[in-house]
Design a protein around this motif. Structure first.
Motif, PDB file in Angstrom:
ATOM      1  N   TYR A 123       0.634  -1.033  -0.067  1.00 18.91           N
ATOM      2  CA  TYR A 123      -0.063  -0.067  -0.220  1.00 18.91           C
ATOM      3  C   TYR A 123       0.840   1.312  -0.073  1.00 18.91           C
ATOM      4  O   TYR A 123       1.634   1.568   0.822  1.00 18.91           O
ATOM      5  N   PRO A 129      -5.338  11.176   1.156  1.00 17.95           N
ATOM      6  CA  PRO A 129      -6.150   9.928   1.883  1.00 17.95           C
ATOM      7  C   PRO A 129      -7.618  10.029   1.816  1.00 17.95           C
ATOM      8  O   PRO A 129      -8.326   8.829   1.318  1.00 17.95           O
ATOM      9  N   SER A 134      -7.249   2.261   0.349  1.00 19.07           N
ATOM     10  CA  SER A 134      -6.203   1.475  -0.173  1.00 19.07           C
ATOM     11  C   SER A 134      -6.801   0.274  -0.513  1.00 19.07           C
ATOM     12  O   SER A 134      -6.529  -0.722  -1.409  1.00 19.07           O
ATOM     13  N   THR A 152       2.030  -0.843  10.691  1.00 21.29           N
ATOM     14  CA  THR A 152       1.411   0.230  10.448  1.00 21.29           C
ATOM     15  C   THR A 152      -0.216   0.496  10.864  1.00 21.29           C
ATOM     16  O   THR A 152      -0.444   1.517  10.979  1.00 21.29           O
ATOM     17  N   ASP A 154      -3.971   0.274   9.935  1.00 24.90           N
ATOM     18  CA  ASP A 154      -5.137   0.908   8.914  1.00 24.90           C
ATOM     19  C   ASP A 154      -5.963  -0.158   8.327  1.00 24.90           C
ATOM     20  O   ASP A 154      -6.668   0.081   7.500  1.00 24.90           O
ATOM     21  N   TYR A 156      -9.328  -2.043   9.194  1.00 29.59           N
ATOM     22  CA  TYR A 156     -10.421  -1.986   9.898  1.00 29.59           C
ATOM     23  C   TYR A 156     -11.595  -3.143   9.522  1.00 29.59           C
ATOM     24  O   TYR A 156     -11.759  -3.540   8.402  1.00 29.59           O
ATOM     25  N   HIS A 172     -10.780  -0.436  14.303  1.00 27.42           N
ATOM     26  CA  HIS A 172      -9.329  -0.766  13.942  1.00 27.42           C
ATOM     27  C   HIS A 172      -8.658  -2.083  14.558  1.00 27.42           C
ATOM     28  O   HIS A 172      -8.949  -2.064  15.775  1.00 27.42           O
ATOM     29  N   VAL A 203      -9.242  -1.306   4.231  1.00 29.28           N
ATOM     30  CA  VAL A 203      -7.941  -0.814   4.578  1.00 29.28           C
ATOM     31  C   VAL A 203      -8.017   0.688   4.141  1.00 29.28           C
ATOM     32  O   VAL A 203      -8.078   1.073   3.075  1.00 29.28           O
ATOM     33  N   ARG A 204      -7.725   1.443   5.187  1.00 30.59           N
ATOM     34  CA  ARG A 204      -7.587   3.089   4.833  1.00 30.59           C
ATOM     35  C   ARG A 204      -6.321   3.581   4.243  1.00 30.59           C
ATOM     36  O   ARG A 204      -5.310   2.813   4.441  1.00 30.59           O
ATOM     37  N   ASN A 206      -3.122   5.907   3.696  1.00 29.44           N
ATOM     38  CA  ASN A 206      -2.097   6.291   4.529  1.00 29.44           C
ATOM     39  C   ASN A 206      -1.422   7.405   3.733  1.00 29.44           C
ATOM     40  O   ASN A 206      -0.834   7.046   2.805  1.00 29.44           O
ATOM     41  N   ARG A 211       2.311   0.625   3.917  1.00 30.55           N
ATOM     42  CA  ARG A 211       1.784  -0.374   4.586  1.00 30.55           C
ATOM     43  C   ARG A 211       2.056  -1.784   3.779  1.00 30.55           C
ATOM     44  O   ARG A 211       1.964  -1.944   2.461  1.00 30.55           O
TER      45      ARG A 211
END
Length: 1252
Positions: A123, A129, A134, A152, A154, A156, A172, A203-204, A206, A211
């Protein structure tokens, strides 16, 4: 993610973190199962783009992974996969226990973890963001997911409503050191009937850190059927999910973008739960249990069929005078309807029957249009072009292909294949070979699933053979010789014992052989032609044995004779003259006797090649008795004979020509050609040979029958050509002052000038020249006669001058001086016109004091009464006492005396032979033995072999002993891996063998072997010592191999002339020579010579596919690689493998992979026709093979790499290039078992590209 609530890592304690060090603890098992039961929901779709790179690796076997996974990460990924397997198995046991599954047997294990996939996710740092994500919200299609992530974060997961509240909450998953994240996924939810919930996660993006994560997806096998386990339903629980084919579910999953858990609805049973989306498309519900979807699909099918039928009706009403654009419109409509039909399968059998009938109606309409067009084409241009007609037929075949598995129609696959076969023939005739190949390959694919033993209809049997032959012809047209020959070899299994089939196949082999022969290519092509024709002959023989009627017997006899004649022609091209004569003899002595006119020509040329002109003349003269011999045949014979025999053959050529007059068709042009061939090109002066040839031509052209050939008006050009031939020849003799010959030829040339006004000046010129000739001969009356004739035709100054000169010459005959003046005048005119010591020795020997004994030998030679006999006796005593060093010292001292020229009691060669024999009895004396063997060769060179070794049989035995000893010592050193010493011994052996005179073939072979093995040992020594050969050593190796190459050529040529001689030259020798020469030429950077060398080897009888494979592999790698040689050798190797009656497809696949690699390395990884061509060639080989016959792993490699090649073009927007690579990957995948999931992904992706 602005509309959702994010729970911080401190709040995420509700996510179970389980310490699994003690698996037997019931609390651990409960925690696992409880966690699996509490997670999962279906939210609305994600609206952001995904921001990541990833590499996805499918695991089938270690072997497959070793061949297809990238080397940079392969070992680590495999190790991780292996180490997680016990954890996965234990987790599944715990989860299954709560579902009342007490034991996971093989079937259950396959269902739960039959396949695996590992992803390497990267990622990237995202600059914004808030605008992207991601990885979108989703639950995976697998049974379980085992995730290894970095620190890392991210990641969820979505919380169930009953855990956090009514809002949508994302928790998270904070990284825990030395831990794995385990997700229950959709397949497990289905099999547990909803007890275990699949985890929705995302996945958020970043904006500050990269990641990395590595998930392992544990899946059922593609062909497994998943649904609620019967142990779950045993208590009467109602099934929430239906049974679905896992590959169908995977196909559905990957067809859609990340959309939460919606894809699991694919497996739900009706009635749908309240939260089911009300606007779900019917196309997404692919179960036959759903009646509404079924009815709607039926309606859709009928609508499409009505469109097809409407188009067919238009064609049925079509007349030949309709404009072509109407046909184009109908073709476009049919194409669109067909595309929609192909995407809406499967069909009920009743619909299949309707489609079947429509296909036949379309085909028959095409036939009617074709017939009408043919009738009108003689008067007007056709309204429907041949290409339009072929497209319509192709559509009919494609339509029938959709329902080739219909029930109620006999042999549907074969009937469908027949449509493709006939359409392919049309495309082939239009020279649209790519489209023809597609048709033939599709037809082959259909019939490959048919059991041959079940076919009884003769027409269907014939179709199978004809299809293979047609496909072979098309492959040949596009220069794919390997596939063409491989298809012919496969056809041998489709003969069914039928004479007609034998005949068709033999004829096709012969056609391809003739094609190679006519191209007049290199020796390798001639070898291929000969092999094809021998195959044709072999099939003829089998067909002859199967013949039942007289007509069949005669047909096969004629075909056999024809094949033998062409085999003779190939042998003639290869200069294998004895083989030509053997074939001719077989033909002439056959039952009924073949009297084909070409036999005399073949035999004559063979006799000429052997230098036996008398036999050649007999064959040439024998042609005269053959009525109806074609002009081109006898002209070729005369040309060849005269070219070989020269002047001595002039009379024979004339006799044959005149003998054929009246018996065969002879044109005026043929007479000109013979005359020109006999007189030659001139410029050679008045030699005796030229006079003989001129006389023969004069006799030939003056024959009334020859003159009569030029009587017709249509022969004016030939008549002028004959006149020019004779005139030019006469002029040459005139310039050489051979006036008699020139006069005769000028007179004969006058026969080919017509007596008309247009040619009057030309005849006058001829008469004037004849006057000059006779003046030079002092035949003055004749000179005056001719000048008078010239003056009648064209009076001018020249005529007047020559007339005065002739008259003056007549009046001055009695005056010698005037006669001399006359001759000078004539010449000028002509010029104007053509401008006690011994005892101590014994004591030392008895004491075994070798040094003392040697000292006494040295002292012995200084005694006044010294005789050479003393040294000889000392050596014998030393040998008897097993004192070998002393014996060597005695004999060495004795050798020093020979250079003085003194008389010696023993021959020098005997001393050296004894010395070497003594040395080789003890270990470690090889260097000394080599020194004395070299000394022997030097002395033989200085004194002469006869003087040193002796004469006749004695001398031959001595030379042979030294040669054999050197050879044996060399081979032994090689076996001991002392390659440097081996090279020196073997080089010396070649020198000794070369001194043996009159021993013939076997001796030459040993010379050649010694040279080749010496060079090989030099190369091996370099590899062993890890030092580079010096320039001097390379030069020496070049010299050795040059000598060996010349000898190999000489030996091969000599052997081809003597069939009674036993061939002892092993093919391995040719191979070793080629390998060594290739290596040395590489050091000289002589790439062209390398290619020529390998081509020569490939065309030789020593060539074997295993050798070519080794050469190809060697040439494709290492510091001195040559991709041209590698490509050629591997292609020839592939051709040899495929031409085998039972090809080794494991080796075929190896070669194909190597060729693809070479093409990729040297042509680039972009869209490249050469690389694509190799994939097409591989696909062509696979079509028609039984399942698993082509190695499955290699087939997967081809399909997957073709798919991967599409990635870059698609990303760059070159969609058509990407579609091309995906298309070939998909076609290959269809012939590889175990690629159902891949095929589904490919098909969906292709459909997506088509829509875009």
């Amino acid at each position: 993610m602005s509309n959702t609530k994010i729970i911080s890592p401190q709040q995420s304690t509700s996510i179970p973190i389980i310490e699994m060090a003690n698996w037997e603890d019931p609390k651990v098992e409960d925690a696992i199962c409880d966690g699996a039961e509490k997670w999962g929901f279906s939210p609305p779709p994600e609206k952001a783009l995904e921001w990541k790179h990833y590499l996805s690796l499918f695991y089938v076997s270690d072997q497959e992974a070793a061949s297809t996974w990238p080397p940079s990460c392969r070992d680590e990924a495999l190790e991780y996969l292996k180490k997680t397997e016990p954890i996965i198995k234990r987790l599944l046991q715990v989860l299954m226990k709560r579902l009342n599954v007490r034991e996971i047997d093989e079937t259950k294990e396959s269902l739960l973890m039959g396949s695996k996939r590992i992803n390497l996710n990267y990622y990237l740092i995202c600059p914004d963001p808030d605008l992207t994500i991601s990885l979108g919200r989703h639950s995976d299609v697998s049974t379980l997911t085992v995730l290894l992530q970095d620190d890392t974060g991210d990641l969820y997961v979505r919380a169930e409503d009953n855990i956090v509240g009514a809002e949508e909450h994302w928790i998270h998953v904070a990284p825990v050191p030395r831990s794995l994240v385990i997700n229950v996924e959709n397949a497990m939810q289905i099999m547990s009937n909803g007890r275990y919930k699949s985890v929705e996660h995302r996945v958020r993006a970043n904006g500050s850190e990269v990641r990395v994560s590595v998930p392992i997806f544990v899946n059922p096998k593609p062909l497994d059927v998943i649904g609620p386990l019967h142990e779950v339903l045993a208590s009467g629980e109602e099934a929430l999910y239906k049974d679905v084919l896992y590959s169908d579910y995977v196909k559905h999953f990957f067809r859609k973008a990340h959309d939460g858990k919606k894809t699991i609805e694919f497996a739900k049973k009706f009635p749908f739960p309240p939260n089911f989306p009300p606007k779900m498309r019917i196309a997404e519900i692919s179960s036959p249990e759903l009646r509404p979807a079924h009815r709607d699909m039926e309606t859709h099918h009928h609508h499409l069929l009505s469109q097809v039928e409407a188009s067919v009706k238009k064609l049925e009403r079509h007349t030949a005078d309709k404009p072509s654009h109407e046909t184009v419109t109908v073709t476009a409509d049919l194409s669109q309807s067909l595309a929609q039909l192909s995407q809406s399968s499967p069909f009920s059998n009743s619909l299949k029957l309707q489609i079947w009938k429509l296909s036949y109606r379309l085909w028959n309409a095409c036939v009617d249009i074709s017939n009408a067009t043919t009738i009108r084409s003689s008067s007007t241009s056709p309204a429907v072009t041949a290409e339009d007609h072929a497209k319509l037929r192709h559509l009919a075949a494609d339509l029938l292909y959709l329902v080739a598995d219909v029930t109620g129609v006999p042999s549907p696959a074969i009937k469908s294949a027949s449509f493709y076969y006939k359409t392919g023939l049309i495309w082939h005739n239009l020279r649209k070979f790519d489209l023809a190949s597609i048709c033939f390959e599709r037809a082959t694919d259909l019939v490959s699933k048919v059991d041959l033993a079940s076919i009884s209809d003769l027409g269907e049997k014939k179709l199978l053979l004809d299809l293979n032959l047609a496909r072979s012809r098309t492959a040949w047209e596009v220069s794919d010789r390997n596939l063409a020959v491989a298809l012919l070899n496969r056809s041998k299994g489709l003969l069914f014992g039928l004479c007609e089939h034998y005949k068709e196949l033999a004829s096709q082999y012969l056609v391809l052989g003739k094609c190679l022969l006519s191209r007049n290519e290199d020796a390798h092509a001639l070898g291929e032609a000969l092999k094809l024709m021998n195959d044709a002959l072999d099939i003829c023989e089998k067909g002859f044995s199967a013949a039942k009627t007289r007509e069949e017997t005669l047909d096969f006899r004629g075909l056999r004779w024809k094949t033998l004649r062409f085999i003779s022609a190939v042998h003639l091209q290869k200069e294998e003259f004895d083989s030509v004569l053997k074939c001719v003899k077989v033909l002439r002595e056959a039952d009924g006797g073949d009297d084909h006119p070409s036999l005399s020509v073949l035999a004559m040329k063979a006799w000429l090649g052997l230098g036996r002109h008398g036999e050649a003349e007999k064959e040439l003269r024998g042609m005269v008795i053959n009525k109806g011999i074609p002009e081109s045949v006898w002209l070729s014979a005369v040309d060849a004979y005269f070219q070989a025999a020269g002047t001595a053959g002039a009379e024979t050529a004339k006799g044959v020509f005149l003998g054929l007059l009246g018996r065969c068709h002879i044109s005026a042009g043929a007479a000109v050609r013979v005359a020109h061939r006999v007189v030659g090109n001139g410029g050679g002066g008045a030699t005796e040979g030229s006079r003989v040839r001129a006389k023969v031509v004069a006799e030939l052209v003056s024959d009334e029958r020859v003159v009569a050939l030029f009587a017709d008006q249509g022969t004016a050009k030939d008549r002028a050509a004959m006149h020019a031939v004779l005139w030019n020849c006469a002029a040459d003799h005139f310039q050489s002052k051979d006036y008699e010959t020139s006069a005769e030829l000028f007179e004969k040339s006058m026969l080919y000038i017509t007596y008309d006004t247009e040619n009057r000046i030309l005849r006058a010129k001829g008469f004037r020249v004849l006057c000059l000739c006779y003046l030079g001969l002092s035949l003055l009356d004749r000179a005056l006669e001719y000048i008078n004739e010239a003056e009648k035709l064209e009076p001018n100054v020249v005529c007047a001058f020559l007339k005065v000169l002739s008259s003056l010459s007549l009046s001055l005959r009695l005056s010698r001086s005037m006669s001399q003046m006359h001759l000078c005048l004539v010449q000028r005119c002509i010029d104007m016109y053509r401008s006690t010591t011994a005892d101590k020795f014994k004591i030392y020997l008895q004491k075994n004091d070798h040094n003392g004994a040697i000292t006494q030998i040295q002292a012995m030679t200084t005694c006044l009464d010294f005789q050479p006999d003393f040294l000889s006796l000392s050596a014998h005593e030393a040998v008897a006492c097993d004192a070998l060093p002393v014996a060597v010292a005695s004999l060495s001292s004795m050798l020093n005396l020979y250079a003085s020229g003194k008389s010696m009691p023993t021959e020098e060669v005997t001393v050296l032979r004894t010395l070497v024999t003594v040395l080789i009895k003890g270990p470690g004396n090889e260097q000394q033995a080599l020194k004395f063997l070299k000394h022997a060769h030097t002395r033989a060179s200085d004194l002469g072999p006869d003087c040193f070794f002796g004469k006749e049989e004695v001398g031959r035995r001595e030379r042979n002993w030294f040669a054999v000893t050197s050879w044996n010592l060399g081979t032994k050193a090689g076996q001991d891996k002392n390659y440097e010493l081996s090279a020196q011994f073997l080089r010396l052996a070649s020198d000794f063998y070369a001194l043996i005179e009159g021993s013939g073939y076997e001796n030459n072979v040993m010379v050649c072997k010694s040279l080749v093995f010496s060079a090989s040992a030099m190369i091996a020594s370099e590899f062993q010592s890890k030092t580079t050969m010096s320039e001097a050593e390379v030069k020496q190796a070049v010299d050795l191999l040059d000598r060996a190459g010349k000898m190999l050529k000489s030996i091969s040529a000599g052997n081809s002339l003597n069939d009674d001689q036993i061939t002892i030259l092993e093919p391995e020798l040719f191979f070793i020579y080629t390998s060594c020469a290739y290596d040395i030429q590489g050091r000289l950077n002589d790439l062209g010579s390398q290619l020529f060398l390998v081509k020569s080897f490939a065309s030789s009888k020593a060539s074997k596919p295993q050798y070519l494979l080794q050469i190809g592999l060697c040439a494709s790698q290492g510091p001195r690689s040559n991709h041209e040689v590698a490509n050629f050798a591997l292609n020839e190797c592939l051709s040899s493998f495929l031409s085998s009656p039972s090809p080794d497809y494991q080796n075929v696949a190896l070669v194909v992979r190597k060729l693809v690699t070479i093409a990729s390395l040297h042509k680039g990884d972009t869209d490249d026709d050469v690389v694509y061509g190799m994939y097409k060639k591989a696909y062509g080989i696979m079509v028609g093979l039984k399942e698993g016959e082509y190695p499955t792993e290699e087939g997967k490699w081809l399909a997957m790499t073709a798919w991967n090649r599409a990635a870059v073009p698609v990303r760059l927007g070159h969609v058509e290039i990407g579609k091309k690579w995906m298309g070939i990957g998909l076609e290959i995948a269809k012939h590889v078992p175990g690629m159902e999931t891949y095929k589904a992904c490919m098909e969906d992706f292709l459909r997506g590209l088509d829509k875009n």
